[in-house]
Design a protein around this motif. Structure first.
Motif, PDB file in Angstrom:
ATOM      1  N   CYS A   8      33.416 -67.659   5.168  1.00 39.60           N
ATOM      2  CA  CYS A   8      32.108 -68.345   5.458  1.00 39.60           C
ATOM      3  C   CYS A   8      31.393 -67.554   5.427  1.00 39.60           C
ATOM      4  O   CYS A   8      31.356 -66.463   5.357  1.00 39.60           O
ATOM      5  CB  CYS A   8      32.172 -69.354   6.668  1.00 39.60           C
ATOM      6  N   ARG A   9      29.870 -68.036   5.102  1.00 40.82           N
ATOM      7  CA  ARG A   9      28.506 -67.328   4.935  1.00 40.82           C
ATOM      8  C   ARG A   9      28.605 -66.138   6.234  1.00 40.82           C
ATOM      9  O   ARG A   9      28.011 -65.126   5.861  1.00 40.82           O
ATOM     10  CB  ARG A   9      27.333 -68.085   4.680  1.00 40.82           C
ATOM     11  N   ASP A  26      19.743 -65.781  -1.288  1.00 38.99           N
ATOM     12  CA  ASP A  26      20.306 -67.199  -1.455  1.00 38.99           C
ATOM     13  C   ASP A  26      19.407 -68.188  -2.183  1.00 38.99           C
ATOM     14  O   ASP A  26      18.254 -68.287  -1.977  1.00 38.99           O
ATOM     15  CB  ASP A  26      20.500 -67.992  -0.141  1.00 38.99           C
ATOM     16  N   MET A  77      33.446 -76.865   0.675  1.00 41.61           N
ATOM     17  CA  MET A  77      32.206 -76.671   1.578  1.00 41.61           C
ATOM     18  C   MET A  77      32.537 -76.397   2.865  1.00 41.61           C
ATOM     19  O   MET A  77      31.764 -75.816   3.805  1.00 41.61           O
ATOM     20  CB  MET A  77      31.848 -78.311   1.447  1.00 41.61           C
ATOM     21  N   GLN A  79      34.177 -73.649   3.653  1.00 36.74           N
ATOM     22  CA  GLN A  79      33.777 -72.382   3.331  1.00 36.74           C
ATOM     23  C   GLN A  79      32.297 -71.808   2.942  1.00 36.74           C
ATOM     24  O   GLN A  79      31.998 -70.934   2.282  1.00 36.74           O
ATOM     25  CB  GLN A  79      34.986 -71.629   2.524  1.00 36.74           C
ATOM     26  N   ASP A  80      31.389 -72.927   3.057  1.00 39.53           N
ATOM     27  CA  ASP A  80      29.954 -72.715   2.517  1.00 39.53           C
ATOM     28  C   ASP A  80      29.963 -72.640   1.159  1.00 39.53           C
ATOM     29  O   ASP A  80      28.978 -71.772   0.655  1.00 39.53           O
ATOM     30  CB  ASP A  80      29.261 -71.502   3.323  1.00 39.53           C
ATOM     31  N   ARG A  99      29.261 -65.973  -4.100  1.00 38.53           N
ATOM     32  CA  ARG A  99      28.477 -66.603  -3.531  1.00 38.53           C
ATOM     33  C   ARG A  99      27.630 -67.579  -4.307  1.00 38.53           C
ATOM     34  O   ARG A  99      26.734 -68.280  -3.597  1.00 38.53           O
ATOM     35  CB  ARG A  99      27.545 -65.629  -2.739  1.00 38.53           C
ATOM     36  N   LYS A 102      26.712 -73.072  -4.350  1.00 46.28           N
ATOM     37  CA  LYS A 102      25.810 -73.711  -3.278  1.00 46.28           C
ATOM     38  C   LYS A 102      26.407 -74.875  -2.677  1.00 46.28           C
ATOM     39  O   LYS A 102      26.353 -74.992  -1.424  1.00 46.28           O
ATOM     40  CB  LYS A 102      24.460 -73.624  -3.562  1.00 46.28           C
ATOM     41  N   GLU A 103      26.908 -75.751  -3.504  1.00 46.23           N
ATOM     42  CA  GLU A 103      27.290 -76.845  -3.026  1.00 46.23           C
ATOM     43  C   GLU A 103      28.585 -77.555  -3.854  1.00 46.23           C
ATOM     44  O   GLU A 103      28.624 -77.134  -5.094  1.00 46.23           O
ATOM     45  CB  GLU A 103      26.065 -77.883  -3.075  1.00 46.23           C
TER      46      GLU A 103
END
Length: 489
Positions: A8-9, A26, A77, A79-80, A99, A102-103
């Motif tokens: 996760c982030r 980000d 999601m 896991q961000d 990374r 984003k979605e």
């Protein structure tokens, strides 16, 4: 699993050795990608993260699943949007957390959110990897297949589309009606001249709704073509274990791939693009020479390996290419039947490319399953093999090895290997193709060549095509291994 043990982030601070750079700003979403499968996450998403690290830009990615299954959305999601790329090569395994995603949203469940993003002028690129079947394309005309059930539904309900042509047309119509500039549509599928092919599909779909809309899309929307290359197998438990061992935490969605990668892109992006050229992508005026070389050299021999291997009992590509006679066959196919049909820039060494492909196939760390490559043959055979076959026939040249590849697909459709081991046929036309697979060679050829979705009637009628096919099918009756040795190098 608890939150502390899952990627996760918040966990990124402990992963400085497993990210592309410890520095990361980000970004906002600038790309919507349709078809958020393994290939995109090992290819475009990695290039895009590297490009943002090199030159900045708001190019975060929203990935869209189109199959109605929310499991991938939910896993990513949770896991961000993070996941790991498990790069497997002769020198070992390298695991990198990516990374750029984003979605993730899932159709049709998140339709409102998807169209909200597609209307946002900050979204300047809509890219896609949906495979050939996702285009809903008539293979004979190149237009949209108007009798496709999904297309019929989208034409009847244009504001609630489910297909790629329907989604793109609805989103572009909304941008036009709002006076907003259109996004660029970027195909990353293995389809000949994919940008032009997608443009024709979308414009023909739009024309079924409105001539004015079709004309606007045709004149105002950019559809650059691309050539993409990286071998990306299906994820296995071994990949999850490798990610866990390297990261010290669980990743529900790791992506395995080879070290090699290539991306050639026609540089036509009116709304801007990431600085992909800073991180190894080639931006060119015409992608066609590169695309044809990849389709005919790599994709065609991948399919050849897949169908012969399914019959002969080779489970992975490295196992297949380790068989001396099969390696010799593939080497000879590229050298004598494929390379002479290609017109490439002087700087493109086709024989060096051939040797690099053979080395990539031999990567024993990757374990690329032949059953995965054998999927969707009705969609893959035309772009990968038939263009080369027609070129050689028109030049009065032999097609013995290429004919063996097509014949192997015919025999593969019987659903069992030479030793009787059964396997599943995964293909959009599976029900039709497997309803009757004659054992008598001439009847088998007649039956398969009558499938107009795969074989253009003009080609199917050619005696110089049918005769080598018949010889190849007869050879395969004695077993794939014997046929490989007979045709050979």
């Amino acid at each position: 699993m608890n939150a502390k043990s899952t990627l996760c982030r918040a966990a990124l601070t402990s992963l400085t050795n497993h990210v592309l750079s410890p520095t990361w700003r980000d970004p906002a979403i600038g790309i919507v990608h349709l078809g958020i499968g393994n290939f995109h996450r090992a290819h475009e998403a990695v290039y895009t993260e590297e490009a943002m690290l090199a030159a900045g830009g708001e190019w975060g990615i929203c990935g869209v699943t189109l199959q109605g299954d929310v499991s991938k959305r939910d896993a990513l999601m949770a896991q961000d949007g993070l996941y790991s790329v498990v790069e497997r090569g002769p020198e070992g395994v390298r695991v990198t957390a990516i990374r750029a995603l984003k979605e993730v949203i899932a159709m049709p469940h998140d339709r409102t959110r998807l169209f909200e993003l597609l209307a946002d002028i900050n979204v300047r690129i809509v890219s896609l990897t949906v495979t050939e079947k996702g285009y809903c394309r008539d293979p004979q005309t190149g237009d949209v297949e108007l009798h496709h059930p999904g297309i019929e539904n989208d034409l009847a309900h244009p504001d609630e589309p489910s297909t790629v042509p329907g989604i793109l047309t609805a989103a572009l119509r909304r941008r036009r009606d709002a006076g907003a500039p259109p996004f660029t549509v970027l195909s990353c599928d293995n389809l000949s001249h994919n940008g032009a092919a997608l443009k024709k599909v979308v414009c023909s779909f739009a024309r079924a709704l409105s001539d004015d809309l079709a004309t606007w899309i045709e004149t105002q929307v950019a559809f650059p073509s691309t050539m993409v290359d990286r071998i990306v197998p299906a994820t296995t438990d071994a990949d999850r274990d490798a990610a866990r061992a390297a990261l010290g935490m669980d990743d529900a969605a790791p992506v395995p791939c080879e070290p090699f990668r290539q991306w050639v892109i026609e540089d036509h992006f009116p709304m801007g693009r990431p600085a992909w050229e800073r991180v190894g992508a080639q931006l060119v005026d015409d992608v066609m020479p590169f695309e044809l070389a990849k389709l005919r050299m790599l994709n065609a021999t991948h399919s050849t390996l897949a169908y012969l291997s399914m019959l002969a009992g080779f489970e992975t590509i490295d196992e297949a290419i380790a068989h001396p006679q099969l390696k010799a066959l593939i080497h000879a196919t590229m050298t004598h039947e494929i390379a002479p049909t290609l017109d490439v820039p002087a700087s493109f060494d086709l024989l060096a490319y051939r040797d690099a492909l053979l080395a990539r196939y031999a990567n024993s760390a990757l374990k690329h399953r032949t059953a995965q490559i054998a999927m969707d043959g009705s969609q893959k055979i035309p772009p990968r093999l038939l263009g080369t076959i027609e070129a050689r026939l028109n030049a009065g040249q032999s097609i013995d090895r290429l004919a063996l590849a097509v014949a192997a697909w015919f025999v593969f459709l019987r659903g069992h290997a030479d030793d009787g081991t059964r396997y599943e046929i995964s293909d959009p036309l599976a029900a039709r193709l497997t309803a009757s697979v004659p054992t008598e060679p001439e009847l088998l050829i007649d039956t398969m060549l009558a499938v107009k979705e795969v074989f253009p009637p003009v080609l199917a009628r050619r005696e110089d095509f049918r005769r080598p096919l018949l010889d190849a099918v007869k050879l395969l009756q004695g077993g794939a291994r014997q046929a490989i040795e007979t045709v050979g190098g």
